[in-house]
Design a protein around this motif. Sequence first.
Motif, PDB file in Angstrom:
ATOM      1  N   GLY A  58      -0.292  10.192  -4.119  1.00  0.00           N
ATOM      2  CA  GLY A  58       0.607   9.178  -4.692  1.00  0.00           C
ATOM      3  C   GLY A  58       2.055   9.650  -4.653  1.00  0.00           C
ATOM      4  O   GLY A  58       2.976   8.906  -4.287  1.00  0.00           O
ATOM      5  N   THR A  93       3.287  -4.447  -4.611  1.00  0.00           N
ATOM      6  CA  THR A  93       2.512  -3.207  -4.582  1.00  0.00           C
ATOM      7  C   THR A  93       1.968  -3.037  -3.176  1.00  0.00           C
ATOM      8  O   THR A  93       1.427  -3.975  -2.600  1.00  0.00           O
ATOM      9  CB  THR A  93       1.326  -3.280  -5.567  1.00  0.00           C
ATOM     10  OG1 THR A  93       1.832  -3.500  -6.872  1.00  0.00           O
ATOM     11  CG2 THR A  93       0.557  -1.961  -5.548  1.00  0.00           C
ATOM     12  N   TYR A 114     -12.379   4.313  -9.697  1.00  0.00           N
ATOM     13  CA  TYR A 114     -11.427   5.425  -9.857  1.00  0.00           C
ATOM     14  C   TYR A 114     -11.824   6.297 -11.044  1.00  0.00           C
ATOM     15  O   TYR A 114     -11.882   7.534 -10.921  1.00  0.00           O
ATOM     16  CB  TYR A 114     -10.004   4.891 -10.040  1.00  0.00           C
ATOM     17  CG  TYR A 114      -8.975   5.979 -10.222  1.00  0.00           C
ATOM     18  CD1 TYR A 114      -8.467   6.667  -9.108  1.00  0.00           C
ATOM     19  CD2 TYR A 114      -8.518   6.343 -11.489  1.00  0.00           C
ATOM     20  CE1 TYR A 114      -7.535   7.683  -9.268  1.00  0.00           C
ATOM     21  CE2 TYR A 114      -7.582   7.355 -11.652  1.00  0.00           C
ATOM     22  CZ  TYR A 114      -7.095   8.027 -10.547  1.00  0.00           C
ATOM     23  OH  TYR A 114      -6.175   9.021 -10.700  1.00  0.00           O
ATOM     24  N   LEU A 173     -10.225  -2.042  -4.234  1.00  0.00           N
ATOM     25  CA  LEU A 173      -8.955  -2.648  -3.824  1.00  0.00           C
ATOM     26  C   LEU A 173      -9.026  -4.172  -3.933  1.00  0.00           C
ATOM     27  O   LEU A 173      -8.058  -4.811  -4.372  1.00  0.00           O
ATOM     28  CB  LEU A 173      -8.595  -2.216  -2.398  1.00  0.00           C
ATOM     29  CG  LEU A 173      -8.133  -0.758  -2.277  1.00  0.00           C
ATOM     30  CD1 LEU A 173      -7.972  -0.360  -0.806  1.00  0.00           C
ATOM     31  CD2 LEU A 173      -6.822  -0.515  -3.034  1.00  0.00           C
ATOM     32  N   ILE A 221      -5.716  12.325  -5.255  1.00  0.00           N
ATOM     33  CA  ILE A 221      -5.129  10.978  -5.138  1.00  0.00           C
ATOM     34  C   ILE A 221      -3.744  10.950  -5.787  1.00  0.00           C
ATOM     35  O   ILE A 221      -2.813  10.334  -5.272  1.00  0.00           O
ATOM     36  CB  ILE A 221      -6.084   9.920  -5.741  1.00  0.00           C
ATOM     37  CG1 ILE A 221      -7.298   9.769  -4.807  1.00  0.00           C
ATOM     38  CG2 ILE A 221      -5.375   8.573  -5.938  1.00  0.00           C
ATOM     39  CD1 ILE A 221      -8.409   8.891  -5.351  1.00  0.00           C
ATOM     40  N   LYS A 260     -14.057   2.095  -1.948  1.00  0.00           N
ATOM     41  CA  LYS A 260     -12.636   1.755  -1.974  1.00  0.00           C
ATOM     42  C   LYS A 260     -12.390   0.262  -1.767  1.00  0.00           C
ATOM     43  O   LYS A 260     -11.501  -0.316  -2.390  1.00  0.00           O
ATOM     44  CB  LYS A 260     -11.853   2.581  -0.954  1.00  0.00           C
ATOM     45  CG  LYS A 260     -11.994   2.135   0.497  1.00  0.00           C
ATOM     46  CD  LYS A 260     -11.065   2.925   1.412  1.00  0.00           C
ATOM     47  CE  LYS A 260     -11.357   2.660   2.884  1.00  0.00           C
ATOM     48  NZ  LYS A 260     -11.188   1.276   3.322  1.00  0.00           N
ATOM     49  N   THR A 309      -0.790   1.389   1.884  1.00  0.00           N
ATOM     50  CA  THR A 309      -0.659   2.827   1.661  1.00  0.00           C
ATOM     51  C   THR A 309      -1.845   3.365   0.847  1.00  0.00           C
ATOM     52  O   THR A 309      -2.449   4.380   1.206  1.00  0.00           O
ATOM     53  CB  THR A 309       0.673   3.132   0.949  1.00  0.00           C
ATOM     54  OG1 THR A 309       1.734   2.763   1.827  1.00  0.00           O
ATOM     55  CG2 THR A 309       0.795   4.606   0.612  1.00  0.00           C
ATOM     56  N   TRP A 310      -2.182   2.663  -0.251  1.00  0.00           N
ATOM     57  CA  TRP A 310      -3.330   3.110  -1.052  1.00  0.00           C
ATOM     58  C   TRP A 310      -4.610   3.095  -0.232  1.00  0.00           C
ATOM     59  O   TRP A 310      -5.466   3.968  -0.363  1.00  0.00           O
ATOM     60  CB  TRP A 310      -3.486   2.245  -2.311  1.00  0.00           C
ATOM     61  CG  TRP A 310      -2.440   2.542  -3.341  1.00  0.00           C
ATOM     62  CD1 TRP A 310      -1.469   1.707  -3.800  1.00  0.00           C
ATOM     63  CD2 TRP A 310      -2.254   3.789  -4.035  1.00  0.00           C
ATOM     64  NE1 TRP A 310      -0.679   2.340  -4.741  1.00  0.00           N
ATOM     65  CE2 TRP A 310      -1.144   3.622  -4.905  1.00  0.00           C
ATOM     66  CE3 TRP A 310      -2.911   5.026  -4.018  1.00  0.00           C
ATOM     67  CZ2 TRP A 310      -0.687   4.644  -5.732  1.00  0.00           C
ATOM     68  CZ3 TRP A 310      -2.447   6.046  -4.841  1.00  0.00           C
ATOM     69  CH2 TRP A 310      -1.344   5.856  -5.690  1.00  0.00           C
ATOM     70  N   GLU A 311      -4.728   2.102   0.630  1.00  0.00           N
ATOM     71  CA  GLU A 311      -5.930   2.027   1.461  1.00  0.00           C
ATOM     72  C   GLU A 311      -6.043   3.268   2.366  1.00  0.00           C
ATOM     73  O   GLU A 311      -7.114   3.860   2.490  1.00  0.00           O
ATOM     74  CB  GLU A 311      -5.900   0.753   2.301  1.00  0.00           C
ATOM     75  CG  GLU A 311      -7.188   0.552   3.064  1.00  0.00           C
ATOM     76  CD  GLU A 311      -7.462  -0.910   3.393  1.00  0.00           C
ATOM     77  OE1 GLU A 311      -6.517  -1.737   3.277  1.00  0.00           O
ATOM     78  OE2 GLU A 311      -8.606  -1.214   3.768  1.00  0.00           O
ATOM     79  N   ILE A 342      -0.538   4.032 -10.470  1.00  0.00           N
ATOM     80  CA  ILE A 342      -1.712   3.871  -9.601  1.00  0.00           C
ATOM     81  C   ILE A 342      -2.362   2.547  -9.983  1.00  0.00           C
ATOM     82  O   ILE A 342      -2.885   2.399 -11.094  1.00  0.00           O
ATOM     83  CB  ILE A 342      -2.689   5.057  -9.773  1.00  0.00           C
ATOM     84  CG1 ILE A 342      -1.985   6.357  -9.371  1.00  0.00           C
ATOM     85  CG2 ILE A 342      -3.959   4.832  -8.952  1.00  0.00           C
ATOM     86  CD1 ILE A 342      -2.806   7.612  -9.560  1.00  0.00           C
ATOM     87  N   PHE A 356      -0.566  -2.108  -0.929  1.00  0.00           N
ATOM     88  CA  PHE A 356      -1.978  -1.709  -0.845  1.00  0.00           C
ATOM     89  C   PHE A 356      -2.320  -1.017   0.471  1.00  0.00           C
ATOM     90  O   PHE A 356      -3.288  -0.275   0.538  1.00  0.00           O
ATOM     91  CB  PHE A 356      -2.887  -2.917  -1.085  1.00  0.00           C
ATOM     92  CG  PHE A 356      -2.978  -3.276  -2.534  1.00  0.00           C
ATOM     93  CD1 PHE A 356      -3.756  -2.515  -3.398  1.00  0.00           C
ATOM     94  CD2 PHE A 356      -2.263  -4.340  -3.058  1.00  0.00           C
ATOM     95  CE1 PHE A 356      -3.831  -2.819  -4.751  1.00  0.00           C
ATOM     96  CE2 PHE A 356      -2.330  -4.647  -4.403  1.00  0.00           C
ATOM     97  CZ  PHE A 356      -3.113  -3.892  -5.260  1.00  0.00           C
TER      98      PHE A 356
END
Lengths: 317, 317
Positions: free
Chosen positions: B80, B259, B65, B280, B76, B276, B263-265, B57, B261
């Motif tokens: 993931g 990486t 976080y 980010l 989360i 967030k 998807t994480w967003e 992560i 981002f």
Amino acid sequence: MIDIPALPAHDPDDLVESAVVSRLAGNWSNRATVKKPEPDLDDLFDHSKHDYPEALIPFAEHDVYVGLPETTKDRIRAWGWIAFNKNVMDVEQHVVNPGFSLLAQDAFDTGMGDVLAVAVTQAMVDEQYHTLMHLNASALTRRQRGWAMPERALPFSATVRRRAAAQLGAGNATEAALSALAYMTVAEISITSYLDLIEDNESIQPVNRATVKLHNRDEYCHASIADEMAVIVFEKLKSTERRFFLDGLAAGMDAFSATDFSTWEAILQSEGVAEKDRMLDDTRNDRTRRQLVQDYTGIRSLCRKLDVEDEIGIAWT
Amino acid sequence: MIDIPALPAHDPDDLVESAVVSRLAGNWSNRATVKKPEPDLDDLFDHSKHDYPEALIPFAEHDVYVGLPETTKDRIRAWGWIAFNKNVMDVEQHVVNPGFSLLAQDAFDTGMGDVLAVAVTQAMVDEQYHTLMHLNASALTRRQRGWAMPERALPFSATVRRRAAAQLGAGNATEAALSALAYMTVAEISITSYLDLIEDNESIQPVNRATVKLHNRDEYCHASIADEMAVIVFEKLKSTERRFFLDGLAAGMDAFSATDFSTWEAILQSEGVAEKDRMLDDTRNDRTRRQLVQDYTGIRSLCRKLDVEDEIGIAWT
């Protein structure tokens, strides 16, 4: 074995369930052909048997074919089997799996969640394995007969070409998806009768019949899934979308029943059959020649369930 | 088991053979994970373990976080794992299988015949089965945790998007095929290190580690096939085509190390994490953050075999 509850615990609003799909998703690992040991194909090969039935060669009674040397006829039958396998593989790759893939993403908003995604992803494993089975069967024929006969000498079948044309001609993404679903539905509900043409014929190479029999076993389950999903999706469609789906079923049935002369033309060309054009013209124009039998009992029964048996513009026979 | 001779008897001019590919084609039914009994995933699930390692992560040490409630962090981490599975499935479907499909049709004229077609068609069955395995793993997480977390809330990964962009930007069919081959080669030769990130981590859900371990076993064989085929195809390419293939390898490595981002967003958005954007932004701008480790030892060793280790514009580290 993976336990897949009919109603996922995590989403109490998700009320769409299907006992058929849940049951098939739950028993896949026990029933799927891909989970079984591989047969020893070379042991099953019988050099004295035909690779393909004359009944499926549309010009088998024409004087040009009848007068060919026996070796040429043997080669044309081997080509017939290789073309049959290629058609099966092309349909799996370009008609069936793209249709299942749409269901796996729940493109039609059935709200069935993981049960549906798992059931159709299992079916996609089966289809990829059938592609391997039919490739192995053609490779075996080439190896045992000592003939090259590469698939790449043959065109895509009419079914695959017409399905691709329908995709390109679709007015929007929804129409494209409904057309893809319709072609997949026809393929999955009527393929067993196509496979039966080989399986039930005692004069034919046992390894070919065994290949088709193993394949067929999976397809009875896929037919149940495709049938059930057609009903569930149809319920959710607006009336214009329903019309589009039904037109797609009719177009799919028409495409699957057509005898594919482009493939036979490539085969006869490759074998240097001198009077091939005359024979193919005569065969095309022969009104007494019966259609290659494609059994649409399954699709008719689906249409009856959807209460559209008389709306689809098909003269059921 | 199907006996596939390294050199098909029917084509004496067909001199291209590969002991690696022949051996792997011949032992598939004994080694492939799809041929094994299915594990009982529900029995393996341990509610006390994390679904995904914090080490993967990218913002795990950020104060936003760190300050989240434990339940949100649990969610989360579950996201993931679901995103990891989605990425694996997307890569199998949209990067790997299209590349293998080109080899199955012998699009690069290797002249290897059925041995190659069978080996890569087997690999495509494996990949379709891995898609099912990772779908089952996500479905299990959703079921056991009682959280919906649908894949469709997440975008395609950067790798899949960049591969698609490269296809659309290719000047002709040959360039498109070489780009597809390059992306597939990078995926198949470096995926094992990506999977190791989960497999080797004792704090993680045992069912997740088991899924990845089973998958990884197949991939070691696929890496051998991809490596061998890259060498055989490269031999046959003209110098401009070689350049194009090498640029594709470099682009593929770059895409796979990024990486993702986006998807994480989507995940943080879905969980309603208030700050967030700040987290980010900070993570994107953090120069001390180490790259997500992607081990390109295998690709480097391939490049050494091709004698292009210094020509590919990669600073091997």
